[in-house]
Write a protein that holds these residues in place. Structure first.
Motif, PDB file in Angstrom:
ATOM      1  N   ALA A 107      -1.533  49.183   8.137  1.00  0.00           N
ATOM      2  CA  ALA A 107      -2.206  50.282   8.833  1.00  0.00           C
ATOM      3  C   ALA A 107      -3.659  50.395   8.386  1.00  0.00           C
ATOM      4  O   ALA A 107      -4.568  50.595   9.202  1.00  0.00           O
ATOM      5  N   ASP A 108      -3.896  50.248   7.089  1.00  0.00           N
ATOM      6  CA  ASP A 108      -5.260  50.319   6.563  1.00  0.00           C
ATOM      7  C   ASP A 108      -6.112  49.181   7.111  1.00  0.00           C
ATOM      8  O   ASP A 108      -7.266  49.390   7.507  1.00  0.00           O
ATOM      9  N   ALA A 109      -5.535  47.993   7.163  1.00  0.00           N
ATOM     10  CA  ALA A 109      -6.274  46.842   7.696  1.00  0.00           C
ATOM     11  C   ALA A 109      -6.583  47.024   9.175  1.00  0.00           C
ATOM     12  O   ALA A 109      -7.667  46.649   9.648  1.00  0.00           O
ATOM     13  N   LEU A 110      -5.638  47.598   9.917  1.00  0.00           N
ATOM     14  CA  LEU A 110      -5.863  47.829  11.347  1.00  0.00           C
ATOM     15  C   LEU A 110      -7.004  48.815  11.565  1.00  0.00           C
ATOM     16  O   LEU A 110      -7.843  48.620  12.446  1.00  0.00           O
ATOM     17  N   CYS A 111      -7.047  49.867  10.769  1.00  0.00           N
ATOM     18  CA  CYS A 111      -8.131  50.852  10.886  1.00  0.00           C
ATOM     19  C   CYS A 111      -9.488  50.218  10.589  1.00  0.00           C
ATOM     20  O   CYS A 111     -10.490  50.531  11.245  1.00  0.00           O
ATOM     21  N   LYS A 112      -9.523  49.327   9.609  1.00  0.00           N
ATOM     22  CA  LYS A 112     -10.781  48.649   9.266  1.00  0.00           C
ATOM     23  C   LYS A 112     -11.178  47.643  10.338  1.00  0.00           C
ATOM     24  O   LYS A 112     -12.368  47.415  10.571  1.00  0.00           O
ATOM     25  N   LYS A 113     -10.193  47.060  11.008  1.00  0.00           N
ATOM     26  CA  LYS A 113     -10.477  46.086  12.065  1.00  0.00           C
ATOM     27  C   LYS A 113     -11.006  46.768  13.319  1.00  0.00           C
ATOM     28  O   LYS A 113     -11.849  46.206  14.032  1.00  0.00           O
ATOM     29  N   TYR A 114     -10.521  47.988  13.592  1.00  0.00           N
ATOM     30  CA  TYR A 114     -10.940  48.734  14.785  1.00  0.00           C
ATOM     31  C   TYR A 114     -11.432  50.128  14.360  1.00  0.00           C
ATOM     32  O   TYR A 114     -10.820  51.150  14.695  1.00  0.00           O
ATOM     33  N   PRO A 115     -12.525  50.208  13.627  1.00  0.00           N
ATOM     34  CA  PRO A 115     -12.963  51.499  13.064  1.00  0.00           C
ATOM     35  C   PRO A 115     -13.309  52.548  14.106  1.00  0.00           C
ATOM     36  O   PRO A 115     -13.241  53.752  13.819  1.00  0.00           O
ATOM     37  N   ASP A 116     -13.698  52.129  15.314  1.00  0.00           N
ATOM     38  CA  ASP A 116     -14.073  53.077  16.353  1.00  0.00           C
ATOM     39  C   ASP A 116     -12.907  53.440  17.268  1.00  0.00           C
ATOM     40  O   ASP A 116     -13.057  54.287  18.159  1.00  0.00           O
ATOM     41  N   VAL A 117     -11.772  52.794  17.052  1.00  0.00           N
ATOM     42  CA  VAL A 117     -10.625  52.984  17.951  1.00  0.00           C
ATOM     43  C   VAL A 117      -9.421  53.554  17.217  1.00  0.00           C
ATOM     44  O   VAL A 117      -8.743  54.461  17.708  1.00  0.00           O
ATOM     45  N   VAL A 118      -9.128  53.037  16.031  1.00  0.00           N
ATOM     46  CA  VAL A 118      -7.898  53.368  15.316  1.00  0.00           C
ATOM     47  C   VAL A 118      -8.188  54.283  14.132  1.00  0.00           C
ATOM     48  O   VAL A 118      -9.123  54.045  13.360  1.00  0.00           O
ATOM     49  N   SER A 119      -7.383  55.319  13.989  1.00  0.00           N
ATOM     50  CA  SER A 119      -7.454  56.187  12.816  1.00  0.00           C
ATOM     51  C   SER A 119      -6.058  56.322  12.215  1.00  0.00           C
ATOM     52  O   SER A 119      -5.053  56.122  12.895  1.00  0.00           O
TER      53      SER A 119
END
Length: 270
Positions: free
Chosen positions: A160-172
């Motif tokens: 989840a943390d990696a996903l947020c970093k990959k899509y910082p403007d989309v995923v929180s």
């Protein structure tokens, strides 16, 4: 004297409007939160293909549904998957078939991120303005053993943390897991099985979620909707009495007037 360890939630870059189109996919915790959203009249689709516990199955649901949400909510339950030996495919539901037909495997962090990234990309293709909230279910899996369950959650948290970093403007990231384990941290907030959060815990998480993501207009709408919702849910002893019919007519008129303020409000009366 401080008797709690409150979880700090960063302010997201977006807010959720009243009656917004939403998609909830994931573990049974997604069901609980999604149903709560439906009660507050969000146009929410909740696990349309049933409960999906792992990132691969979440991708499968997103691929199959045609929903174009403004906000999607992914709840990660486990990194364990079941593979049908005959085809080598990850199945979403074993449908009570013999266990010997399946191989159980644990997804790596990278595999989890890949499956979730594909799900995000599909949603972005449908609606470039979509926002995704990812969380890890606080429900523990006793069948893995508590150490095994913790390891599974650790993989999901890192993914989840990696996903947020990959899509910082989309995923929180919304810390439901941390709220239950660190902020509530008491067995009175669990059901009798000592694994699933109680109704009170779910309501508390919903409150934290709404305070984080809802716009001021959404909070106003919910305040206006609450007395109407409670009146409509009332089950009278004498439903055919003139007094109750008069109350019901007034309540329906209040709901109709509210729907004029919020065109997305969907109402159905029996």
């Amino acid at each position: 004297m401080t008797l709690q360890t409150p979880v700090t939630i960063p302010q997201p870059s977006f807010s959720i409007a009243p009656c917004e189109r939403m998609l909830f996919v994931g573990s049974c915790f997604a069901d609980r939160i999604g149903q709560r959203a439906q009660e507050e009249k969000f146009r929410a689709v909740v696990n349309p293909d049933g409960v999906m516990y792992n990132p691969a199955s979440i991708l499968h649901t997103v691929s199959r549904t045609e929903v174009e949400p403004k906000v999607a909510f992914f709840t990660l339950g486990t990194n364990h998957v079941y593979i049908l030996k005959e085809t080598g495919e990850i199945v979403d539901n074993c449908r009570k078939m013999p266990q010997r037909l399946f191989e159980e495997r644990e997804l790596t962090i990278e595999e989890c991120v890949d499956y979730l990234s594909e799900a995000v990309q599909i949603l972005l293709q449908r609606s470039p303005e979509v926002r995704v909230v990812v969380t890890v279910s606080p429900i523990r899996y006793a069948k893995y053993g508590f150490h095994g369950s913790a390891l599974s959650k650790a993989v999901l948290l890192l993914a989840a943390d990696a996903l947020c970093k990959k899509y910082p403007d989309v995923v929180s990231y919304f810390p439901a897991y941390e709220i239950v384990l660190d902020e509530l941290r008491d067995y009175r907030f669990y059901n009798p099985d000592m694994l699933h959060p109680s109704d009170q815990a779910v309501e508390y998480i919903w409150e934290r979620f709404s305070n984080t993501y809802f716009s001021p207009e959404t909070h106003r709408f919910i305040q206006q909707w609450r007395p109407i919702k409670e009146a409509l849910a009332h089950r009278p002893f004498h439903p055919d009495s003139p007094e109750y019919q008069s109350l019901l007519a007034r309540t329906k008129e209040q709901a109709r007037l509210l729907s004029l303020q919020y065109p997305g409000l969907e109402l159905a009366f029996s």
